[in-house]
Design a protein around this motif. Structure first.
Motif, mmCIF file in Angstrom:
data_model
loop_
_atom_site.group_PDB
_atom_site.id
_atom_site.type_symbol
_atom_site.label_atom_id
_atom_site.label_comp_id
_atom_site.label_asym_id
_atom_site.label_seq_id
_atom_site.Cartn_x
_atom_site.Cartn_y
_atom_site.Cartn_z
ATOM 1 N N GLU A 258 -5.118 -2.929 0.388
ATOM 2 C CA GLU A 258 -4.830 -4.286 0.831
ATOM 3 C C GLU A 258 -3.570 -4.900 0.198
ATOM 4 O OE1 GLU A 258 -8.319 -6.524 1.442
ATOM 5 O OE2 GLU A 258 -7.287 -8.442 1.372
ATOM 6 N N PRO A 259 -3.412 -4.850 -1.131
ATOM 7 C CA PRO A 259 -2.226 -5.490 -1.713
ATOM 8 C C PRO A 259 -0.921 -4.892 -1.186
ATOM 9 C CG PRO A 259 -3.797 -4.883 -3.423
ATOM 10 C CD PRO A 259 -4.287 -4.280 -2.159
ATOM 11 N N ARG A 260 -0.889 -3.590 -1.013
ATOM 12 C CA ARG A 260 0.343 -2.970 -0.527
ATOM 13 C C ARG A 260 0.612 -3.340 0.930
ATOM 14 N NH1 ARG A 260 5.329 -2.314 -1.139
ATOM 15 N NH2 ARG A 260 6.217 -0.632 0.122
ATOM 16 N N VAL A 261 -0.424 -3.383 1.729
ATOM 17 C CA VAL A 261 -0.228 -3.760 3.135
ATOM 18 C C VAL A 261 0.252 -5.217 3.194
ATOM 19 C CG1 VAL A 261 -1.385 -4.103 5.367
ATOM 20 C CG2 VAL A 261 -1.848 -2.046 4.020
ATOM 21 N N LYS A 262 -0.244 -6.020 2.293
ATOM 22 C CA LYS A 262 0.210 -7.424 2.245
ATOM 23 C C LYS A 262 1.700 -7.496 1.905
ATOM 24 C CE LYS A 262 -1.554 -11.696 1.900
ATOM 25 N NZ LYS A 262 -2.865 -12.258 2.104
ATOM 26 N N VAL B 110 3.917 -5.205 2.434
ATOM 27 C CA VAL B 110 4.658 -4.708 3.597
ATOM 28 C C VAL B 110 4.713 -5.795 4.663
ATOM 29 C CG1 VAL B 110 4.636 -3.012 5.468
ATOM 30 C CG2 VAL B 110 4.120 -2.290 3.129
ATOM 31 N N ALA B 111 3.586 -6.450 4.903
ATOM 32 C CA ALA B 111 3.541 -7.518 5.914
ATOM 33 C C ALA B 111 4.550 -8.603 5.583
ATOM 34 C CB ALA B 111 2.126 -8.098 5.984
ATOM 35 N N ASN B 112 4.717 -8.879 4.307
ATOM 36 C CA ASN B 112 5.650 -9.919 3.880
ATOM 37 C C ASN B 112 7.106 -9.534 4.093
ATOM 38 O OD1 ASN B 112 4.444 -12.366 2.888
ATOM 39 N ND2 ASN B 112 3.394 -11.072 1.392
ATOM 40 N N SER B 113 7.358 -8.247 4.224
ATOM 41 C CA SER B 113 8.759 -7.822 4.279
ATOM 42 C C SER B 113 9.213 -7.404 5.675
ATOM 43 C CB SER B 113 8.972 -6.678 3.278
ATOM 44 O OG SER B 113 8.381 -5.494 3.784
ATOM 45 N N VAL B 114 8.317 -7.407 6.659
ATOM 46 C CA VAL B 114 8.713 -6.926 8.000
ATOM 47 C C VAL B 114 8.386 -7.947 9.079
ATOM 48 C CG1 VAL B 114 8.384 -4.490 7.381
ATOM 49 C CG2 VAL B 114 6.491 -5.774 8.385
ATOM 50 N N LYS B 115 8.946 -7.677 10.270
ATOM 51 C CA LYS B 115 8.628 -8.530 11.419
ATOM 52 C C LYS B 115 7.248 -8.203 11.975
ATOM 53 C CE LYS B 115 12.916 -8.841 13.805
ATOM 54 N NZ LYS B 115 13.565 -8.495 15.062
ATOM 55 N N ALA B 116 6.973 -6.896 12.001
ATOM 56 C CA ALA B 116 5.717 -6.488 12.652
ATOM 57 C C ALA B 116 5.213 -5.169 12.102
ATOM 58 C CB ALA B 116 5.932 -6.367 14.156
ATOM 59 N N ILE B 117 3.908 -5.015 12.176
ATOM 60 C CA ILE B 117 3.276 -3.731 11.852
ATOM 61 C C ILE B 117 2.610 -3.215 13.129
ATOM 62 C CG2 ILE B 117 1.554 -2.534 10.433
ATOM 63 C CD1 ILE B 117 1.920 -4.697 8.291
ATOM 64 N N VAL B 118 2.916 -1.978 13.451
ATOM 65 C CA VAL B 118 2.378 -1.361 14.664
ATOM 66 C C VAL B 118 1.309 -0.348 14.245
ATOM 67 C CG1 VAL B 118 2.965 0.158 16.607
ATOM 68 C CG2 VAL B 118 4.532 -1.684 15.921
ATOM 69 N N ARG C 19 -7.577 -4.048 12.921
ATOM 70 C CA ARG C 19 -8.144 -5.369 12.602
ATOM 71 C C ARG C 19 -8.132 -5.627 11.088
ATOM 72 N NH1 ARG C 19 -13.324 -6.684 15.010
ATOM 73 N NH2 ARG C 19 -12.600 -5.512 16.804
ATOM 74 N N GLU C 20 -8.164 -4.554 10.335
ATOM 75 C CA GLU C 20 -8.036 -4.700 8.876
ATOM 76 C C GLU C 20 -6.621 -5.177 8.542
ATOM 77 O OE1 GLU C 20 -10.466 -4.384 5.535
ATOM 78 O OE2 GLU C 20 -10.925 -4.149 7.670
ATOM 79 N N VAL C 21 -5.644 -4.579 9.233
ATOM 80 C CA VAL C 21 -4.247 -4.969 9.008
ATOM 81 C C VAL C 21 -4.048 -6.417 9.468
ATOM 82 C CG1 VAL C 21 -1.842 -4.402 9.530
ATOM 83 C CG2 VAL C 21 -3.540 -2.564 9.328
ATOM 84 N N GLU C 22 -4.638 -6.762 10.614
ATOM 85 C CA GLU C 22 -4.508 -8.130 11.129
ATOM 86 C C GLU C 22 -5.060 -9.149 10.135
ATOM 87 O OE1 GLU C 22 -4.984 -6.766 15.813
ATOM 88 O OE2 GLU C 22 -6.675 -7.685 14.766
ATOM 89 N N ARG C 23 -6.191 -8.812 9.570
ATOM 90 C CA ARG C 23 -6.817 -9.725 8.604
ATOM 91 C C ARG C 23 -5.882 -9.957 7.411
ATOM 92 N NH1 ARG C 23 -9.467 -8.981 4.131
ATOM 93 N NH2 ARG C 23 -9.589 -6.719 4.242
ATOM 94 N N ILE C 24 -5.238 -8.881 6.971
ATOM 95 C CA ILE C 24 -4.381 -8.981 5.786
ATOM 96 C C ILE C 24 -3.058 -9.662 6.136
ATOM 97 C CG2 ILE C 24 -3.089 -7.580 4.106
ATOM 98 C CD1 ILE C 24 -5.455 -5.490 4.513
ATOM 99 N N ALA C 25 -2.556 -9.381 7.356
ATOM 100 C CA ALA C 25 -1.217 -9.865 7.732
ATOM 101 C C ALA C 25 -1.259 -11.211 8.451
ATOM 102 C CB ALA C 25 -0.538 -8.822 8.621
ATOM 103 N N GLU C 26 -2.409 -11.766 8.563
ATOM 104 C CA GLU C 26 -2.556 -12.999 9.345
ATOM 105 C C GLU C 26 -1.611 -14.096 8.857
ATOM 106 O OE1 GLU C 26 -6.513 -14.621 9.527
ATOM 107 O OE2 GLU C 26 -5.831 -16.158 10.948
ATOM 108 N N GLY C 27 -0.821 -14.610 9.782
ATOM 109 C CA GLY C 27 0.108 -15.680 9.437
ATOM 110 C C GLY C 27 1.355 -15.203 8.712
ATOM 111 N N VAL C 28 1.472 -13.915 8.490
ATOM 112 C CA VAL C 28 2.623 -13.388 7.748
ATOM 113 C C VAL C 28 3.539 -12.586 8.668
ATOM 114 C CG1 VAL C 28 3.340 -11.989 5.778
ATOM 115 C CG2 VAL C 28 1.178 -13.237 5.677
ATOM 116 N N CYS C 29 2.962 -11.655 9.394
ATOM 117 C CA CYS C 29 3.765 -10.905 10.353
ATOM 118 C C CYS C 29 2.894 -10.549 11.556
ATOM 119 C CB CYS C 29 4.371 -9.657 9.722
ATOM 120 S SG CYS C 29 3.257 -8.252 9.637
ATOM 121 N N LYS C 30 3.578 -10.107 12.600
ATOM 122 C CA LYS C 30 2.883 -9.721 13.818
ATOM 123 C C LYS C 30 2.190 -8.360 13.610
ATOM 124 C CE LYS C 30 5.805 -9.317 17.218
ATOM 125 N NZ LYS C 30 6.620 -9.259 18.448
#
Ligand code: TPP
Ligand code: SF4
Ligand code: MG
Lengths: 392, 289
Positions: free
Chosen positions: A329-333, A335-343, A355-366
């Protein structure tokens, strides 16, 4: 505290050399190298080759294979073998793994170190026996009732079927948990080069046996890392274990306080140790606009799409989960903070990892899901389109 | 020795987890009686305590594992046999006993029972038959006699009950006996024999459940039931197991005894013999030669 003891593999189980074999065979060799000397299973496509090979090899190595009457039996028989002192696994796919769930919970509750190999196929029900899926990724985490945690790994190559199943066995011993080895039909059935190193190059973790005498030993008194020391049947400890909620003595205690203490520890021994368990591979994350996060066979298919997008000038990085649970989770967060989107391409349609990524990246990146119902792998074009859309 | 001291000294105490007493069983329940027999059998059987493991499923009888001071495993409902199989195969030096209820062993665990008997896994199964699912309040089981009243057979049972000695004998069990909670001497002896028997041994123990089965079926108290066992039991060693079925709540004859005691290679012996024949020196013998 029981030290975590690393040794090297017993050469009897190690087929050192360069081989061409499929992922199922490689997983079997990895298990033998890891010290697995007991397997109980029931035939099911596309996983059967793992136990077929085990039944050929184990008489020459020293150990037991037993084909049980069903997967319910297999998934508890192996736990008996573990409590008698062996390393053990069971191997199955969709329907069989579903049948095993009560004993995943038993393993979590008794803290039986063991490995469940799931060569995933399409579901639900009998589904697609001979074709791939990645739709059991949440099942391996939540499949049994109650609160507990497991560890799950996902290999992408045949070599990794060998390498990472050794990690699976080692993690099972360190944390005394059921570990899921989440393969899929593609990885299981594709043939590639596998290098099996010399036995003394393979790191193996020994069981955390106590050095305390029986009068001082408490079966579920945790060490500082929250994992208790183990004993085995036949050593004079005359211990008790139960699938009922229990205290440090292993005795049943049916109340809210005991429940709280037990389930929090079962979860926290994985959560708090997660930084030591996470394992992922990254490439070109710094400066990327889009990161493709995937696992197993889908991460491999995504490589082609990433190459295509890069040719179009998109800055694409990638992150591949090797240990899926616990989730990094912390690493995905970060990454989410540094990019436009995670695919997130995966062979299921409900976004089991997305959905795990969405939960972590919510409001940060697409977060862009690339669902696929299974039966085959993604067309790289599909992932490419998702990357291009995400980059816009 | 004063009377008080005499009373305090329990001959089977060393086999019990005294720190867990009092136990959960009801007054008059036959389970405790059989545990007493088992503890005495443990003392007599000559097997070192540290090499004796016990496995129970989930049920009233399943609580047995928790009160015996042995390596003891209380696993899942219906699955003590495959767990015991894993223990035994992984360490052939262990003597492994399964102690569980009729629902646990014969209903949900039925597939494991027949396959373990067929494989002749060297374990002992002690199945306490109280003709009902006692722990969950008295639902109908595959051992429930015709017409017996159970919460899920409120108008009486109408399915044919299992004849378990016959079932396991026909699957290949090498030792099969039936006793009741009245026959404490014979039961203890059977337990000693079964634990020392190489291969799959099975003892059905008919036992009173006064709280649920007897009460609901208006069969009197535990004493009355033991008296019934005493008056109606007929010892027939070597009986044809096809004729020992228990179909009515009050059969005229309760056939008890040692029905089967034969020799056949157990799983590990069969595995070792066969694989060494096929693989010669390459085979790694499992367990002590
Ligand atoms: C998978 C599963 N199904 C159902 C249950 C509920 N359950 C617990 S004990 C029991 C009945 C036990 O009856 P029996 O085996 O005859 O033993 P007794 O209590 O009569 O000694 C049942 C159905 C359970 N624990 N697990
Ligand atoms: S309910 Fe029946 S079987 Fe259970 S402890 Fe009470 S008397 Fe014994
Ligand atoms: Mg019962």
């Amino acid at each position: 505290m029981a030290e975590i003891k690393y040794t090297t593999a017993d050469p009897k189980g190690v087929l050192t050399g360069v081989h061409y074999m499929d992922g199922n065979h490689a997983a079997c060799e990895g298990a033998l190298a890891a010290g697995c000397r007991f397997a109980a299973g029931y035939p099911i496509t596309p996983s059967t080759e793992v136990v077929e090979r085990f039944s050929v090899r184990i008489p020459l190595v020293g150990g037991v294979f037993i084909q049980m009457e069903d997967e319910i039996a297999s998934s508890i028989c192996l736990q008996g073998a573990v409590w008698a002192g062996l390393k053990a696994m069971t191997v199955s796919s969709g329907p069989g793994i579903s049948l095993m769930q009560e004993h995943v919970g038993l393993a979590a509750c008794l803290e039986t170190p063991c490995v469940f190999v799931n060569v995933q196929r399409g579901g639900p029900s009998t589904g697609l026996p001979t074709l791939p899926g990645q739709a059991d990724m949440q099942q391996c985490r939540w499949g049994s009732h109650g609160d507990y945690e497991v560890i799950a790994l996902s290999p992408s190559t045949v070599q990794e079927c060998f390498d990472f199943i050794i990690d699976a066995f080692n993690l099972a011993e360190i944390y005394r948990v059921p570990v899921f080895f989440q393969m899929d039909e593609c990885v299981g059935h594709m043939t590639e080069k596998v290098i099996i190193p010399e036995a003394d190059k393979i790191k193996v973790v020994e069981r955390r046996y106590t050095s305390k005498p029986p009068e001082e030993y408490l079966p579920y008194k945790p060490d500082p890392d929250l994992v208790p020391e183990m004993v085995k049947a036949g050593d004079g400890y005359r211990f008790h274990v139960t699938g009922l909620t229990h205290d440090e003595r292993g005795y049943p205690v049916i109340n809210a306080q005991a429940q709280k203490e037990m389930v929090y520890r079962l979860v926290e021994k994985i959560e708090k140790n997660a930084p030591k368990i996470w394992k992922f591979e990254e490439e070109d994350i710094d400066g990327a606009d889009v990161v493709v996060l995937s696992y197993g066979i889908s991460a491999r298919v995504a490589l082609k799409a990433i190459e295509m997008a890069r040719e179009k000038g998109v800055k694409v990085g990638r992150m591949r989960l090797i240990v899926v649970w616990p989730f990094p989770e912390p690493r995905v967060k970060e990454v989410a903070n540094s990019v436009k989107a995670i695919v997130v391409p995966e062979l299921n349609i409900r976004g089991q990892i997305a959905r795990e990524v969405e939960r972590i990246a919510e409001g940060v990146c697409k977060v862009v899901r690339v669902p696929h119902a299974g039966g085959t792998v993604h067309d790289p074009e599909q992932i490419f389109d998702a990357i291009m859309e995400a980059a816009r | 020795m004063s009377v008080e001291e005499k009373v305090k000294e329990n001959p089977v105490e060393e086999f019990l987890r005294t720190d867990r007493l009092p136990h959960v069983w009801c007054q008059g329940c036959g389970i405790g009686t059989t545990v007493n027999c088992f503890a005495r059998a443990v003392r007599k059987c000559g097997i070192p305590l540290e090499k004796l493991a016990i496995v129970s499923g989930i049920c009233c009888t399943g609580r047995v594992a928790g009160y015996l001071k042995l390596d003891s495993f209380h696993v899942t409902h219906g699955r003590p046999i495959p767990f015991a199989t894993g223990l035994k195969l992984a360490n052939p030096e262990l003597t492994v006993v399964v102690y569980s209820g009729d629902g646990d062993i014969a209903a949900i665990g039925g597939n494991h029972l027949i396959n373990a008997a067929r494989r002749n896994v060297d374990i002992t199964v002690i199945m306490l038959n109280n003709f009902t699912y006692a722990m969950t309040g008295g639902q109908v089981t595959p051992t429930a006699p015709y017409e017996s009243i159970n919460t899920t057979a409120p108008y009486g049972a109408y399915e044919k009950p299992f004849n378990l000695p016959h079932l396991v004998a026909s699957c290949g069990a090498v030792y099969v006996a039936r006793w009741t909670a009245y026959h404490v001497v014979q039961l203890t002896k059977a337990m000693v024999e079964a634990m020392n028997k190489k291969g799959f041994s099975f003892i059905e123990v008919i036992s009173p459940c006064p709280t649920i089965f007897l009460r609901r079926n208006r069969l009197g108290d535990a004493i009355a039931e033991l008296k019934f066992y005493k008056e109606h039991s007929v010892i027939k060693h070597g009986a044809d197991t096809s004729e020992v079925g228990w179909d009515e709540t009050r059969p005229d004859e309760i056939i008890v005894g040692k029905f089967v005691d034969v020799e056949r290679p157990d799983f590990i012996e069969a595995m070792n013999t066969h694989l060494s024949k096929r693989l010669g020196d390459k085979y790694v013998w499992w367990g002590k030669k």
